[in-house]
Scaffold this active site. Structure first.
Site, PDB file in Angstrom:
ATOM      1  N   HIS A   1       0.820  -1.213   0.000  1.00 20.82           N
ATOM      2  CA  HIS A   1       0.000   0.000   0.000  1.00 20.82           C
ATOM      3  C   HIS A   1       0.855   1.264   0.000  1.00 20.82           C
ATOM      4  O   HIS A   1       2.034   1.226   0.341  1.00 20.82           O
ATOM      5  CB  HIS A   1      -0.911   0.015   1.234  1.00 20.82           C
ATOM      6  CG  HIS A   1      -0.133  -0.085   2.524  1.00 20.82           C
ATOM      7  ND1 HIS A   1       0.291   1.012   3.207  1.00 20.82           N
ATOM      8  CD2 HIS A   1       0.330  -1.158   3.211  1.00 20.82           C
ATOM      9  CE1 HIS A   1       0.965   0.632   4.278  1.00 20.82           C
ATOM     10  NE2 HIS A   1       0.997  -0.686   4.306  1.00 20.82           N
TER      11      HIS A   1
ATOM     12  N   THR B   1     -10.438  21.303   4.932  1.00 18.62           N
ATOM     13  CA  THR B   1     -10.504  19.849   4.766  1.00 18.62           C
ATOM     14  C   THR B   1     -10.037  19.500   3.357  1.00 18.62           C
ATOM     15  O   THR B   1     -10.017  20.351   2.475  1.00 18.62           O
ATOM     16  CB  THR B   1     -11.937  19.327   5.053  1.00 18.62           C
ATOM     17  OG1 THR B   1     -11.947  17.896   5.003  1.00 18.62           O
ATOM     18  CG2 THR B   1     -12.946  19.854   4.055  1.00 18.62           C
TER      19      THR B   1
ATOM     20  N   ARG C   1      -6.817  20.171  15.669  1.00 16.53           N
ATOM     21  CA  ARG C   1      -5.619  19.646  14.989  1.00 16.53           C
ATOM     22  C   ARG C   1      -5.228  20.663  13.912  1.00 16.53           C
ATOM     23  O   ARG C   1      -5.611  20.546  12.765  1.00 16.53           O
ATOM     24  CB  ARG C   1      -5.979  18.291  14.367  1.00 16.53           C
ATOM     25  CG  ARG C   1      -4.916  17.652  13.533  1.00 16.53           C
ATOM     26  CD  ARG C   1      -5.296  16.238  13.169  1.00 16.53           C
ATOM     27  NE  ARG C   1      -6.588  16.093  12.524  1.00 16.53           N
ATOM     28  CZ  ARG C   1      -6.812  16.187  11.222  1.00 16.53           C
ATOM     29  NH1 ARG C   1      -5.819  16.450  10.390  1.00 16.53           N
ATOM     30  NH2 ARG C   1      -8.017  16.029  10.719  1.00 16.53           N
TER      31      ARG C   1
END
Ligand SMILES: [Fe+2]
Length: 633
Positions: A18, A533, A502
């Site tokens: 991955h 975002t 965060r």
């Protein structure tokens, strides 16, 4: 021409499954880097050779493969043999004789390959890109993680921790970082793996390994102390600096551990990660608590011997920003650096740095290593697709006004970020001040679980004012408590359950245009913060090209798309104010737009004094002034 080297993480054969990526180095400095998923558009690009990422690296500097001095791979197949017995035992546990034999054959072939021709498959794939293939050097997985954290940290010395599921035989490694490089201090070998431990809980809660761990972390604050869960988990694992989680992780993969949890808890694995019960939230809470207990205990145990208050982190577990907060708050820690591409995609950085003197590596202050697209390309793209666009004279002011009006904005600026976080290059932005804003992002844009928190970008200058013990944190990989007096200013980006955030702090030199946007938003609202975002639809990789951004703009409920200097608006914005440009009033001879002042009767003009065409002083607002000067090309 400089000296060029390439480091890349394959995700085939011996080299993992991955997050393949590639990074090009010129004279030892990364000049271009990209994850393969951004080019294949398949998240994490599992089982994929990063042909596209490698080609993008070469194209960036107009190179052929043969121009490279050397290629580095962040995995040393020779080290596999140390845990050969685990591979054989895992193969023998395959169900049925046929699958058992097949698994054994696969194990044997891998074993021979790792000894006799560890890079042959890679060479063959590279030969499809160009010949002759440059020399290839393999470098230990965890040493590459460690170099990716320590070398660009700016620290003279540090306790370096690399924590993931597995790399060769390593699961967690403690290093001493010093000016001579990295010295291995302590190794927690496979299968004593914190990454796998967390992945097992992740799968048990219905998510997928290497994908849902961040969501379990986000779920944890909704949980509470639950003595029954804690007692059961503590019976299965030992915490502390000599942790042992092998009762759950003794077999590779999550199947065995999930079965153990089913038996111990008397509850079956959750089928899909929806509508969590309090018990499930408590399990996430307890898992996070035990992870933090283990890692902070390791730090407390090893930092004094290493003689440094600096800690540098990498490996997939270092993406856990709640854990990172706990480490930062540990008394022995003075300073913490977390390499932002902490998972395996960041190995390409470490593989390129590991052979260098740490002091020769520049401190990492941004990760804008990806492609960029100039305005001429974008203009051509928009015109070909007959898409209306505008070019505001003061783009940042215009966008800030739209954000303050409640618009959801796709923001596409400069070189794409390497790593999982959108940091103002491929971001979706919104007003951070209200829960309604957060709900609009969820409803119209991200289509994701409502309980998951969003994160803010803020001017670095504001960190000390808004965050408890605020400090520069440019990578959204560390969380902080919010100053209670300031919490109302960033309601949309505070975790509802624990009131942490965060952040990405932004300095002018890191991203000048994004910094200007934050400054303009502050000028309008007194809040130097935006909800930020990633620019992608649910379950997709972050957009890379302008075409992908335009497709997402029309496929999602965004109101505004900013592509470098250009702005696209939808005709019927679903924002509270509904401000739009009146394209019918365009002067066809010069294509000049004028302000429409179209609030669709639902506006929140009262909320922001200058959201209309005049401010409270009766003067034209910035938006009005700008709109009257907008031109098309
Ligand atoms: Fe790793």
């Amino acid at each position: 021409m400089g000296d060029y080297t390439l480091a890349f993480k394959p995700a085939i054969g011996l080299y993992g499954q991955h997050d393949p990526s590639a990074v090009l180095f010129e004279d030892g400095t990364p000049v271009f880097g990209i994850e393969e998923e951004r080019l294949t558009r398949q998240k994490h690009a599992p089982e994929t050779f990063p042909t596209n990422a490698i080609t993008a690296c070469l194209d960036y500097c107009d190179l052929e493969l043969a121009h490279l001095d050397e290629i580095y791979l962040p995995y040393d197949p020779h080290l596999r043999s140390r845990i050969r017995s685990h591979y054989i035992s895992d193969a023998l546990r395959a169900p049925g004789v046929t699958r058992k034999l097949s698994a054994l054959e696969e194990t044997l072939v891998s074993e021979v390959q790792s000894k006799v021709a560890p890079t042959r498959k890679i060479e063959n794939r590279l030969a499809e890109i160009g010949t002759p293939v440059p020399p290839i050097e393999t470098r230990s997985h965890h040493r590459c993680h460690a170099a990716s954290a320590f070398h660009p940290s700016g620290f003279d010395d540090a306790l370096v921790m690399t924590i993931d599921a597995k790399g060769e035989f390593d699961s967690t490694v403690i290093w001493r970082g010093h000016q001579g490089g990295l010295t291995r201090v302590k190794t927690y070998e496979h299968p004593n793996s914190l990454g796998l431990f967390f992945a097992i809980i992740t799968e048990y809660l219905g998510y997928r390994m290497f994908n849902g761990e961040g969501k379990v972390m986000g779920l944890a604050p909704y949980g509470e102390e639950n003595p029954e869960i804690e007692r059961t988990l503590r019976n299965l694992i030992d915490t502390g600096a000599e942790y042992d989680v092998t009762e759950l992780t003794k077999r590779w993969g999550t199947g065995y551990g999930v079965e153990r949890l089913e038996k111990e808890f008397g509850r079956t694995q959750k089928e899909s990660p929806e509508s969590f019960t309090q018990w499930e939230k408590d399990l996430a809470y307890t898992t996070q608590k035990l992870l933090e207990e283990i890692v902070t205990d390791i730090v407390r145990t090893y930092a004094p011997g290493i003689g440094s208050g600096n800690v540098a982190l990498a490996g997939g577990v270092a993406l856990n920003c709640k854990l990172n907060k706990a480490i930062r708050e540990t008394a022995v820690v003075d300073d913490l650096f977390i390499q932002p591409v902490a998972h395996d995609a960041g190995l390409a950085l470490g593989a390129g740095w590991v052979g260098q003197r740490p002091s020769a590596v520049e401190p990492l202050t941004d990760v804008y290593y990806g492609p960029e697209y100039d305005t001429a390309e974008i203009e051509s793209e928009l015109q070909t697709n007959k898409i209306e666009y505008e070019e505001p004279e003061n783009l940042e002011r215009y966008v800030a006004e739209r954000l303050a009006d409640g618009a959801l904005v796709g923001w596409f600026q400069g070189r794409m970020e390497l790593g999982p976080r959108a940091l103002g290059a491929r971001s979706i932005l919104a007003d951070p001040r209200t829960a309604a804003s957060r709900d609009r992002v969820n409803r119209f844009v991200k289509h994701r679980e409502e309980w998951r928190p969003f994160a803010p970008s803020m001017r670095e200058e504001a960190a000390a004012e808004y965050l408890v013990d605020g400090q520069p944190a440019p990578f959204m990989i560390n969380s902080f408590d919010v100053d209670p007096e300031k919490a109302d200013d960033l309601t949309a980006v505070v975790h509802p359950a624990d009131e942490t955030t965060r952040p990405q702090t932004v300095r002018e030199d890191q991203h000048p245009r994004y910094h200007r946007l934050l400054t303009e938003f502050e000028a309008i609202t007194d809040v130097p913060i935006l909800l930020n975002t990633s620019f992608n639809d649910h379950g997709e990789p972050i957009v890379n090209t302008p075409t992908e951004a335009v497709k997402d703009f029309y496929g999602m409920g965004l109101d505004v798309l900013v592509l470098e200097d250009y702005v696209l608006e939808k005709d019927a914005p679903n924002t509270p104010t509904g401000r739009s440009l009146d394209v019918t009033s365009r002067d066809s001879s010069r294509s000049t737009f004028v302000a429409a002042d179209d609030n669709h009767g639902t506006g929140s003009a009262g909320r922001h004094a200058d959201a209309g065409t005049e401010n409270s002083n009766g003067e034209p607002t910035a938006t009005t002034r700008i709109l009257s000067n907008i031109s098309t090309r």
